[in-house]
Scaffold this motif. Structure first.
Motif, PDB file in Angstrom:
ATOM      1  N   ALA A 257      10.175  91.843-109.131  1.00 33.30           N
ATOM      2  CA  ALA A 257      11.454  91.457-109.728  1.00 33.30           C
ATOM      3  C   ALA A 257      11.292  90.418-110.830  1.00 33.30           C
ATOM      4  O   ALA A 257      12.068  90.372-111.781  1.00 33.30           O
ATOM      5  CB  ALA A 257      12.389  90.923-108.646  1.00 33.30           C
ATOM      6  N   SER A 258      10.257  89.557-110.717  1.00 30.98           N
ATOM      7  CA  SER A 258      10.086  88.475-111.689  1.00 30.98           C
ATOM      8  C   SER A 258       8.624  88.391-112.111  1.00 30.98           C
ATOM      9  O   SER A 258       7.708  88.599-111.299  1.00 30.98           O
ATOM     10  CB  SER A 258      10.522  87.133-111.095  1.00 30.98           C
ATOM     11  N   ARG A 259       8.430  88.057-113.368  1.00 28.01           N
ATOM     12  CA  ARG A 259       7.071  87.967-113.911  1.00 28.01           C
ATOM     13  C   ARG A 259       6.994  86.799-114.893  1.00 28.01           C
ATOM     14  O   ARG A 259       7.837  86.659-115.767  1.00 28.01           O
ATOM     15  CB  ARG A 259       6.693  89.270-114.612  1.00 28.01           C
ATOM     16  N   VAL A 260       5.983  85.968-114.716  1.00 31.23           N
ATOM     17  CA  VAL A 260       5.690  84.882-115.641  1.00 31.23           C
ATOM     18  C   VAL A 260       4.313  85.135-116.223  1.00 31.23           C
ATOM     19  O   VAL A 260       3.341  85.306-115.477  1.00 31.23           O
ATOM     20  CB  VAL A 260       5.734  83.513-114.947  1.00 31.23           C
TER      21      VAL A 260
ATOM     22  N   LEU B 172       8.149  80.055-112.648  1.00 30.14           N
ATOM     23  CA  LEU B 172       8.606  81.114-111.751  1.00 30.14           C
ATOM     24  C   LEU B 172       9.830  80.659-110.961  1.00 30.14           C
ATOM     25  O   LEU B 172      10.798  81.425-110.796  1.00 30.14           O
ATOM     26  CB  LEU B 172       7.479  81.519-110.797  1.00 30.14           C
TER      27      LEU B 172
ATOM     28  N   GLU C 283      16.452  85.351-121.450  1.00 30.51           N
ATOM     29  CA  GLU C 283      15.445  84.377-121.066  1.00 30.51           C
ATOM     30  C   GLU C 283      15.930  83.596-119.847  1.00 30.51           C
ATOM     31  O   GLU C 283      17.133  83.471-119.615  1.00 30.51           O
ATOM     32  CB  GLU C 283      15.183  83.408-122.222  1.00 30.51           C
ATOM     33  N   PRO C 284      14.987  83.048-119.077  1.00 29.57           N
ATOM     34  CA  PRO C 284      15.375  82.234-117.924  1.00 29.57           C
ATOM     35  C   PRO C 284      16.004  80.921-118.360  1.00 29.57           C
ATOM     36  O   PRO C 284      15.708  80.412-119.417  1.00 29.57           O
ATOM     37  CB  PRO C 284      14.041  82.002-117.212  1.00 29.57           C
TER      38      PRO C 284
ATOM     39  N   GLY D 170      11.244  85.354-104.897  1.00 26.43           N
ATOM     40  CA  GLY D 170      10.260  84.418-105.422  1.00 26.43           C
ATOM     41  C   GLY D 170       8.963  84.382-104.637  1.00 26.43           C
ATOM     42  O   GLY D 170       8.134  83.494-104.866  1.00 26.43           O
TER      43      GLY D 170
ATOM     44  N   ARG E  93      12.792  80.809-113.139  1.00 25.47           N
ATOM     45  CA  ARG E  93      13.159  82.188-113.446  1.00 25.47           C
ATOM     46  C   ARG E  93      13.953  82.830-112.307  1.00 25.47           C
ATOM     47  O   ARG E  93      14.875  83.617-112.544  1.00 25.47           O
ATOM     48  CB  ARG E  93      11.903  83.009-113.754  1.00 25.47           C
ATOM     49  N   VAL E  94      13.590  82.516-111.053  1.00 28.82           N
ATOM     50  CA  VAL E  94      14.296  83.126-109.915  1.00 28.82           C
ATOM     51  C   VAL E  94      15.440  82.253-109.420  1.00 28.82           C
ATOM     52  O   VAL E  94      16.101  82.593-108.433  1.00 28.82           O
ATOM     53  CB  VAL E  94      13.316  83.422-108.752  1.00 28.82           C
TER      54      VAL E  94
ATOM     55  N   ASP F 265       8.580  88.885-105.947  1.00 29.75           N
ATOM     56  CA  ASP F 265       9.735  89.712-105.585  1.00 29.75           C
ATOM     57  C   ASP F 265      11.018  88.948-105.881  1.00 29.75           C
ATOM     58  O   ASP F 265      11.001  87.843-106.435  1.00 29.75           O
ATOM     59  CB  ASP F 265       9.649  90.173-104.124  1.00 29.75           C
ATOM     60  N   GLU F 266      12.152  89.530-105.478  1.00 29.42           N
ATOM     61  CA  GLU F 266      13.443  88.927-105.827  1.00 29.42           C
ATOM     62  C   GLU F 266      13.663  87.578-105.155  1.00 29.42           C
ATOM     63  O   GLU F 266      14.496  86.778-105.600  1.00 29.42           O
ATOM     64  CB  GLU F 266      14.586  89.881-105.465  1.00 29.42           C
TER      65      GLU F 266
END
Length: 732
Positions: A187-190, A383, A731-732, A311, A386-387, A308-309
């Motif tokens: 779900a999230s990528r840094v 990260l 963007e986060p 974190g 972002r989440v 994942d969603e």
């Protein structure tokens, strides 16, 4: 059971403290021997080439005729030196090529000559008269340009790049590591690139050497943290047996890695003393220290986190490009902590080292962990943002209950306690999630945190016990007092185990004539030498009990004096059984930073650190170690970089360090849990972990204050003055 340690009766003052604060403590440069003369180095001014023989002969002739000059050592008249054994060069930063071997130049600052004169002033003037010419060759100064070049397999001088397998002698600390299946999604990528500059050790004490011969016996007084290794290397260079070399280094005034190994000037000083038949003193200048005694090399680190969603990390990649010289090996192991710090089903860690025409780098406080955790802990913070999670909560979600790198259980890990206690003491619960949400007196205020970690290590060592007729007991080992309080804590261990009062026990160090001990580095000295002292003190007590009745209230001093001959011996300690468990220290840093965007100033105003390092033998000394480490990391984050011209490799500008004015308010405590898995006194190292994670905590606090990500060290005023741009919807 764990407890928070602040201060108690174990906080003994340093046994050599009075000498240090009154100025009566003696360091290497204070040594004055009868008939002593002085030496000064001449160094190269080009990064790659060959000095012309004509200019070298002319300069030598001119210097030799100068007032007071006794001898000029150059490649044209230097005795042929031996080669250091492979075990000291293939995975350690000792140079493969003996000094003054030939006329070639491999880096700016390479030693080209040594001038010996009756006074320092005369030696300095004669050395300044050197005017060398060079046949220049293309220089490799950019690690990107050589990153993909082929590797040369043989020879004292090597070019290209390579991928080292492990960190120094620690074969289990893999520099190339891949495990687990790459996740199909997330779900999230840094994905971010982090850079750290060349840092200098800059110890208070300049490197100094005094070499003296008595027949075929060499005595070297040197500011070193590895007298045993220096003895071996010197014997190899001079092609004499080791038992003809004695190395003395009672006190070392700071080091941080710059004094961990034998550097070329020490060998040249010994050669010069043999040639002139008199003791020779050589003290490097501050400028020469930048090119002659190691440094932290630059790193470029690419880090990718997939979660994942919620974190929870699914994949971690950490790829490091760094640099070394053409004449030695060293790899800054930035990715080691990434292999185990957070739970990650898929992991890729790699290191590539490029050989440049630059001085040899070496260990610096927190080698690998300090620059590596800057990248990892900054990415973890990204990260979390972002989440939409609190940075501390995200770390707790991804806590690793065992060592993923080895599959072993931790011998003791109380990182969650460090998080909890640190958050409470700092007031972390009051932190707003959004950046740019706190202001005070016209400045932006940010709160940041980071995890700290550093390995627990132990090596074999020995300790001698000498009991005098008056009952005074002296313990001795060929270890080093580098300002961290080794003599003090060893005295405490000896007193505790023997049952003697502190006033009747002493600990001596810093002489190769004492029983063997390894280098003082890698935060291992207390565990290593402490185990040997513990073994010696235990045997001392056993022998005393066998010789006489030792009951409650017995006068141990009188009993010991009566049996002093039987109570004088040497005891050994091995590395312990490290096969079943993993040994690692942990901690948490929390900090407050104030940022004035108008002038580009960032000020660290408050710091809370909680460390999990096993048993704390002396809370006062331990707290000082951590405070020093934090200050060290503060300089790394905001000030320190060696400025040099990219085309000529010449230093330009100045090197800035933190001062007392940059000191935040410190709140340092320890979660104490005696860890007997590593050693019989229950300790793990403290010296390096204080620095680890500090630059990331500051960078994360700067982001919380300003909304700007700082991925390059040091954080400069230009970075801070860059106008803030709110993130877009994507963007986060």
């Amino acid at each position: 059971m764990t407890a928070t340690v602040d201060r108690d009766d174990r906080s003994v003052d340093r046994v050599e403290g009075r000498q240090k604060v009154t100025g009566s403590a003696h360091y290497t440069a204070d040594v004055a021997l009868p008939g002593q003369v002085h030496a000064v180095l001449v160094q190269s001014e080009v990064p790659h080439g060959r000095v012309t023989e004509d200019s070298l002969r002319a300069s030598t002739s001119r210097a030799s005729a100068a007032p007071g000059v006794l001898y000029v050592l150059t490649p044209l008249n230097s005795p042929r030196l031996g080669v250091v054994p492979d075990e000291l060069t293939w995975d350690l930063p000792l140079e493969r090529r003996p000094p003054l071997s030939d006329l070639t130049v491999q880096h700016v600052g390479q030693h080209m000559a040594l001038v010996v004169a009756d006074t320092l002033e005369n030696a300095t003037a004669a050395a300044a008269s050197f005017d060398l010419s060079y046949e220049s060759l293309p220089a490799q100064l950019d690690f990107h340009e050589v990153a993909d070049a082929s590797r040369e397999q043989v020879g004292p001088v090597r070019h290209g790049s390579y991928e080292p397998d492990h960190f120094v002698k620690l074969s289990e600390e893999k520099l190339q590591d891949v495990r687990g299946e790459e996740p199909a999604g997330g779900a999230s990528r840094v994905a971010a690139r982090f850079t750290t500059p060349l840092n200098a050790h800059y110890p208070i004490e300049l490197s100094a050497t005094v070499a003296a011969w008595s027949g075929d016996q060499l005595t070297v007084h040197d500011s070193t943290r590895w007298i045993a290794g220096e003895r071996t290397a010197l014997a190899a260079y001079l092609q004499i047996p080791e038992d003809r070399v004695r190395v003395s280094s009672p006190l070392v005034g700071g080091a941080f890695g710059s004094k961990s190994f034998l550097w070329m000037h020490v060998a040249l000083c010994a050669v010069a003393a043999r040639e002139v038949g008199r003791p020779v003193k050589l003290v490097l200048t501050r400028e020469q220290m930048f090119s002659s005694t190691g440094h932290r090399p630059r790193t470029e680190q690419d880090l990718v986190l997939v979660a994942d969603e919620d974190g929870r990390i699914l994949s971690t990649e950490h790829h490091t490009l760094t640099e070394t010289s053409t004449v030695a090996h060293f790899c800054e192991p930035a990715g080691l902590s990434t292999r185990f710090l957070y739970q990650s089903p898929h992991l890729e860690v790699s290191h590539r080292t490029a050989r440049l025409n630059a001085p040899t780098p070496s260990f610096m406080r927190g080698p690998g962990e300090a620059p590596g955790l800057f990248a990892l802990e900054s990415a973890i913070d990204e990260l979390a943002h972002r989440v939409g999670a609190d940075p501390l909560e995200l770390r707790i979600r991804n806590h690793a209950d065992s060592d993923q790198a080895s599959g072993k259980a931790w011998s003791g890990k109380h990182l969650l306690d460090c998080y909890r206690i640190g958050a409470q003491r700092f007031g972390w619960a009051e932190r707003p999630l959004a950046p740019r949400a706190m202001r005070s007196d016209g400045e932006l205020v940010g709160w940041g945190m980071a995890t700290a970690t550093y390995p627990g290590r132990r090596m074999p060592a020995s300790c001698r016990v000498t009991t005098s007729p008056d009952g005074h007991v002296r313990f001795a080992s060929a270890t080093h007092e580098v300002g961290n309080g080794v003599r003090t804590v060893m005295t405490q261990v000896a007193a505790e185990v023997t049952g003697l009062p502190l006033s009747r026990v002493a600990f001596d160090s810093g002489d190769s004539d004492f029983p063997a001990a390894p280098y003082s580095g890698a935060s291992q000295t207390t565990a290593t030498v402490g185990s040997a002292v513990h073994a010696a003190a235990t045997e001392w007590r056993r022998r005393l009990s066998a010789l006489t009745s030792v009951g409650d209230g017995a006068d141990l001093v009188a009993l010991a004096g009566a049996h002093h001959e039987q109570l004088s011996f040497t005891a050994d300690s091995d590395a312990g059984d490290q096969s079943a468990e993993a040994f690692q220290s942990f901690g948490a840093h929390f900090c407050e930073v104030r940022v004035d965007e108008q002038i580009g100033r960032a000020t660290v105003t408050r710091w809370v650190a909680v460390m999990d390092c096993g048993r704390v033998l002396n809370p006062k000394l331990a707290r000082s170690q951590v405070m020093g480490g934090i200050t060290f990391g503060l300089g790394m984050a905001l000030l320190e970089q060696v400025p040099y011209d990219a085309d000529t490799a010449q230093m330009i500008g100045e090197y800035y360090l933190p001062t007392h004015a940059d000191r935040p308010e410190f709140d340092v405590s320890f979660v104490e849990s005696t860890d007997f898995g590593l050693d019989p006194i229950g300790v793990r190292g403290i010296g390096e972990i204080g620095t680890c994670g500090v630059p990331a905590a500051i960078a994360n606090a700067v982001f919380h204050a300003t909304g700007k990500r700082m991925r390059d060290l040091p954080i400069t005023l230009e970075n801070l003055m860059t106008p803030y741009r709110p993130p877009t919807a994507e963007e986060p």
